[in-house]
Motif scaffolding. Structure first.
Motif, PDB file in Angstrom:
ATOM      1  N   MET A 149      48.179  45.873  51.068  1.00 51.53           N
ATOM      2  CA  MET A 149      48.323  44.428  51.045  1.00 51.53           C
ATOM      3  C   MET A 149      48.532  44.015  49.595  1.00 51.53           C
ATOM      4  O   MET A 149      47.793  44.429  48.706  1.00 51.53           O
ATOM      5  CB  MET A 149      47.073  43.770  51.627  1.00 51.53           C
ATOM      6  CG  MET A 149      47.079  42.282  51.597  1.00 51.53           C
ATOM      7  SD  MET A 149      45.577  41.628  52.360  1.00 51.53           S
ATOM      8  CE  MET A 149      46.098  39.976  52.639  1.00 51.53           C
ATOM      9  N   ARG A 150      49.535  43.219  49.358  1.00 50.12           N
ATOM     10  CA  ARG A 150      49.800  42.708  48.019  1.00 50.12           C
ATOM     11  C   ARG A 150      49.083  41.377  47.847  1.00 50.12           C
ATOM     12  O   ARG A 150      49.184  40.492  48.695  1.00 50.12           O
ATOM     13  CB  ARG A 150      51.292  42.534  47.801  1.00 50.12           C
ATOM     14  CG  ARG A 150      52.014  43.847  47.730  1.00 50.12           C
ATOM     15  CD  ARG A 150      53.466  43.640  47.550  1.00 50.12           C
ATOM     16  NE  ARG A 150      53.696  42.669  46.476  1.00 50.12           N
ATOM     17  CZ  ARG A 150      54.838  42.499  45.851  1.00 50.12           C
ATOM     18  NH1 ARG A 150      55.873  43.195  46.216  1.00 50.12           N
ATOM     19  NH2 ARG A 150      54.972  41.602  44.896  1.00 50.12           N
ATOM     20  N   VAL A 151      48.365  41.247  46.732  1.00 47.90           N
ATOM     21  CA  VAL A 151      47.624  40.020  46.442  1.00 47.90           C
ATOM     22  C   VAL A 151      47.940  39.573  45.027  1.00 47.90           C
ATOM     23  O   VAL A 151      48.326  40.367  44.178  1.00 47.90           O
ATOM     24  CB  VAL A 151      46.104  40.219  46.605  1.00 47.90           C
ATOM     25  CG1 VAL A 151      45.728  40.427  48.045  1.00 47.90           C
ATOM     26  CG2 VAL A 151      45.616  41.374  45.758  1.00 47.90           C
ATOM     27  N   LYS A 152      47.775  38.283  44.779  1.00 45.35           N
ATOM     28  CA  LYS A 152      48.074  37.706  43.473  1.00 45.35           C
ATOM     29  C   LYS A 152      46.804  37.073  42.914  1.00 45.35           C
ATOM     30  O   LYS A 152      46.138  36.287  43.602  1.00 45.35           O
ATOM     31  CB  LYS A 152      49.166  36.656  43.638  1.00 45.35           C
ATOM     32  CG  LYS A 152      49.676  36.070  42.358  1.00 45.35           C
ATOM     33  CD  LYS A 152      50.833  35.129  42.679  1.00 45.35           C
ATOM     34  CE  LYS A 152      51.467  34.595  41.439  1.00 45.35           C
ATOM     35  NZ  LYS A 152      52.582  33.704  41.764  1.00 45.35           N
ATOM     36  N   CYS A 153      46.479  37.411  41.690  1.00 41.22           N
ATOM     37  CA  CYS A 153      45.304  36.845  41.036  1.00 41.22           C
ATOM     38  C   CYS A 153      45.528  35.351  40.837  1.00 41.22           C
ATOM     39  O   CYS A 153      46.596  34.921  40.392  1.00 41.22           O
ATOM     40  CB  CYS A 153      45.066  37.539  39.701  1.00 41.22           C
ATOM     41  SG  CYS A 153      43.674  36.870  38.779  1.00 41.22           S
ATOM     42  N   SER A 154      44.536  34.560  41.144  1.00 37.50           N
ATOM     43  CA  SER A 154      44.684  33.108  41.047  1.00 37.50           C
ATOM     44  C   SER A 154      44.621  32.614  39.605  1.00 37.50           C
ATOM     45  O   SER A 154      45.035  31.489  39.330  1.00 37.50           O
ATOM     46  CB  SER A 154      43.612  32.413  41.881  1.00 37.50           C
ATOM     47  OG  SER A 154      42.336  32.790  41.423  1.00 37.50           O
ATOM     48  N   LEU A 155      44.145  33.433  38.682  1.00 36.93           N
ATOM     49  CA  LEU A 155      44.037  33.010  37.288  1.00 36.93           C
ATOM     50  C   LEU A 155      45.204  33.483  36.426  1.00 36.93           C
ATOM     51  O   LEU A 155      45.796  32.708  35.688  1.00 36.93           O
ATOM     52  CB  LEU A 155      42.726  33.506  36.681  1.00 36.93           C
ATOM     53  CG  LEU A 155      41.461  32.979  37.334  1.00 36.93           C
ATOM     54  CD1 LEU A 155      40.242  33.597  36.691  1.00 36.93           C
ATOM     55  CD2 LEU A 155      41.404  31.481  37.234  1.00 36.93           C
ATOM     56  N   CYS A 156      45.541  34.771  36.503  1.00 36.07           N
ATOM     57  CA  CYS A 156      46.559  35.314  35.606  1.00 36.07           C
ATOM     58  C   CYS A 156      47.885  35.595  36.310  1.00 36.07           C
ATOM     59  O   CYS A 156      48.830  36.048  35.668  1.00 36.07           O
ATOM     60  CB  CYS A 156      46.054  36.589  34.939  1.00 36.07           C
ATOM     61  SG  CYS A 156      45.792  37.968  36.070  1.00 36.07           S
ATOM     62  N   ASP A 157      47.986  35.349  37.599  1.00 34.70           N
ATOM     63  CA  ASP A 157      49.202  35.563  38.400  1.00 34.70           C
ATOM     64  C   ASP A 157      49.661  37.014  38.400  1.00 34.70           C
ATOM     65  O   ASP A 157      50.841  37.295  38.577  1.00 34.70           O
ATOM     66  CB  ASP A 157      50.342  34.651  37.939  1.00 34.70           C
ATOM     67  CG  ASP A 157      50.029  33.190  38.183  1.00 34.70           C
ATOM     68  OD1 ASP A 157      49.256  32.920  39.121  1.00 34.70           O
ATOM     69  OD2 ASP A 157      50.550  32.335  37.456  1.00 34.70           O
TER      70      ASP A 157
ATOM     71  N   LYS B  59      40.184  31.370  50.651  1.00 33.13           N
ATOM     72  CA  LYS B  59      39.655  32.345  49.706  1.00 33.13           C
ATOM     73  C   LYS B  59      40.747  32.738  48.728  1.00 33.13           C
ATOM     74  O   LYS B  59      41.899  32.881  49.097  1.00 33.13           O
ATOM     75  CB  LYS B  59      39.169  33.608  50.419  1.00 33.13           C
ATOM     76  CG  LYS B  59      37.925  33.411  51.231  1.00 33.13           C
ATOM     77  CD  LYS B  59      36.737  33.513  50.342  1.00 33.13           C
ATOM     78  CE  LYS B  59      35.479  33.501  51.178  1.00 33.13           C
ATOM     79  NZ  LYS B  59      34.307  33.451  50.379  1.00 33.13           N
ATOM     80  N   THR B  60      40.399  32.910  47.477  1.00 36.19           N
ATOM     81  CA  THR B  60      41.375  33.312  46.472  1.00 36.19           C
ATOM     82  C   THR B  60      40.988  34.684  45.930  1.00 36.19           C
ATOM     83  O   THR B  60      39.816  35.061  45.921  1.00 36.19           O
ATOM     84  CB  THR B  60      41.442  32.308  45.316  1.00 36.19           C
ATOM     85  OG1 THR B  60      40.151  32.164  44.749  1.00 36.19           O
ATOM     86  CG2 THR B  60      41.936  30.957  45.805  1.00 36.19           C
ATOM     87  N   TYR B  61      41.993  35.398  45.454  1.00 33.60           N
ATOM     88  CA  TYR B  61      41.784  36.729  44.894  1.00 33.60           C
ATOM     89  C   TYR B  61      41.720  36.629  43.387  1.00 33.60           C
ATOM     90  O   TYR B  61      42.479  35.888  42.764  1.00 33.60           O
ATOM     91  CB  TYR B  61      42.924  37.657  45.310  1.00 33.60           C
ATOM     92  CG  TYR B  61      42.826  39.032  44.704  1.00 33.60           C
ATOM     93  CD1 TYR B  61      41.946  39.962  45.216  1.00 33.60           C
ATOM     94  CD2 TYR B  61      43.600  39.382  43.611  1.00 33.60           C
ATOM     95  CE1 TYR B  61      41.846  41.218  44.662  1.00 33.60           C
ATOM     96  CE2 TYR B  61      43.502  40.629  43.048  1.00 33.60           C
ATOM     97  CZ  TYR B  61      42.622  41.547  43.579  1.00 33.60           C
ATOM     98  OH  TYR B  61      42.520  42.796  43.026  1.00 33.60           O
ATOM     99  N   MET B  62      40.801  37.382  42.773  1.00 36.97           N
ATOM    100  CA  MET B  62      40.703  37.451  41.333  1.00 36.97           C
ATOM    101  C   MET B  62      40.695  38.922  40.934  1.00 36.97           C
ATOM    102  O   MET B  62      39.886  39.706  41.458  1.00 36.97           O
ATOM    103  CB  MET B  62      39.426  36.762  40.851  1.00 36.97           C
ATOM    104  CG  MET B  62      39.363  36.601  39.374  1.00 36.97           C
ATOM    105  SD  MET B  62      38.064  35.524  38.734  1.00 36.97           S
ATOM    106  CE  MET B  62      36.823  35.471  39.949  1.00 36.97           C
ATOM    107  N   CYS B  63      41.597  39.313  40.034  1.00 37.95           N
ATOM    108  CA  CYS B  63      41.695  40.712  39.624  1.00 37.95           C
ATOM    109  C   CYS B  63      40.433  41.113  38.852  1.00 37.95           C
ATOM    110  O   CYS B  63      39.665  40.267  38.375  1.00 37.95           O
ATOM    111  CB  CYS B  63      42.950  40.958  38.803  1.00 37.95           C
ATOM    112  SG  CYS B  63      42.986  40.123  37.211  1.00 37.95           S
ATOM    113  N   GLN B  64      40.223  42.418  38.725  1.00 39.67           N
ATOM    114  CA  GLN B  64      39.017  42.922  38.074  1.00 39.67           C
ATOM    115  C   GLN B  64      38.970  42.536  36.594  1.00 39.67           C
ATOM    116  O   GLN B  64      37.911  42.267  36.055  1.00 39.67           O
ATOM    117  CB  GLN B  64      38.934  44.445  38.230  1.00 39.67           C
ATOM    118  CG  GLN B  64      37.591  45.014  37.858  1.00 39.67           C
ATOM    119  CD  GLN B  64      36.459  44.475  38.728  1.00 39.67           C
ATOM    120  OE1 GLN B  64      36.625  44.283  39.919  1.00 39.67           O
ATOM    121  NE2 GLN B  64      35.323  44.237  38.121  1.00 39.67           N
TER     122      GLN B  64
END
Length: 66
Positions: free
Chosen positions: A1-9, A30-35
């Protein structure tokens, strides 16, 4: 599944059968945030907490007692 970080795109790939992927599919709000962003926010929050001028206020629901 491809997801996009909500802060850094930043676009990342996560396992389609992971718990986080299921949460993102079932609850669109819900939003995804990268590590990287997660670690940066955790680090900066710890720095603010160490200054002594950082207060966590209870939410509106916790404050009101019916």
């Amino acid at each position: 599944m491809r997801v996009k970080c909500s802060l850094c795109d930043n676009i990342e790939t996560i396992d389609s059968w992971s718990f986080e992927a299921k949460r993102l599919r079932n609850k669109p709000a819900k939003t995804y945030m990268c590590q990287t962003c997660h670690d940066r926010i955790t680090e900066r929050t710890a720095e603010r907490a160490a200054t002594g001028h950082f207060n966590l206020y209870p939410s509106f629901r916790q404050k009101r007692r019916w």
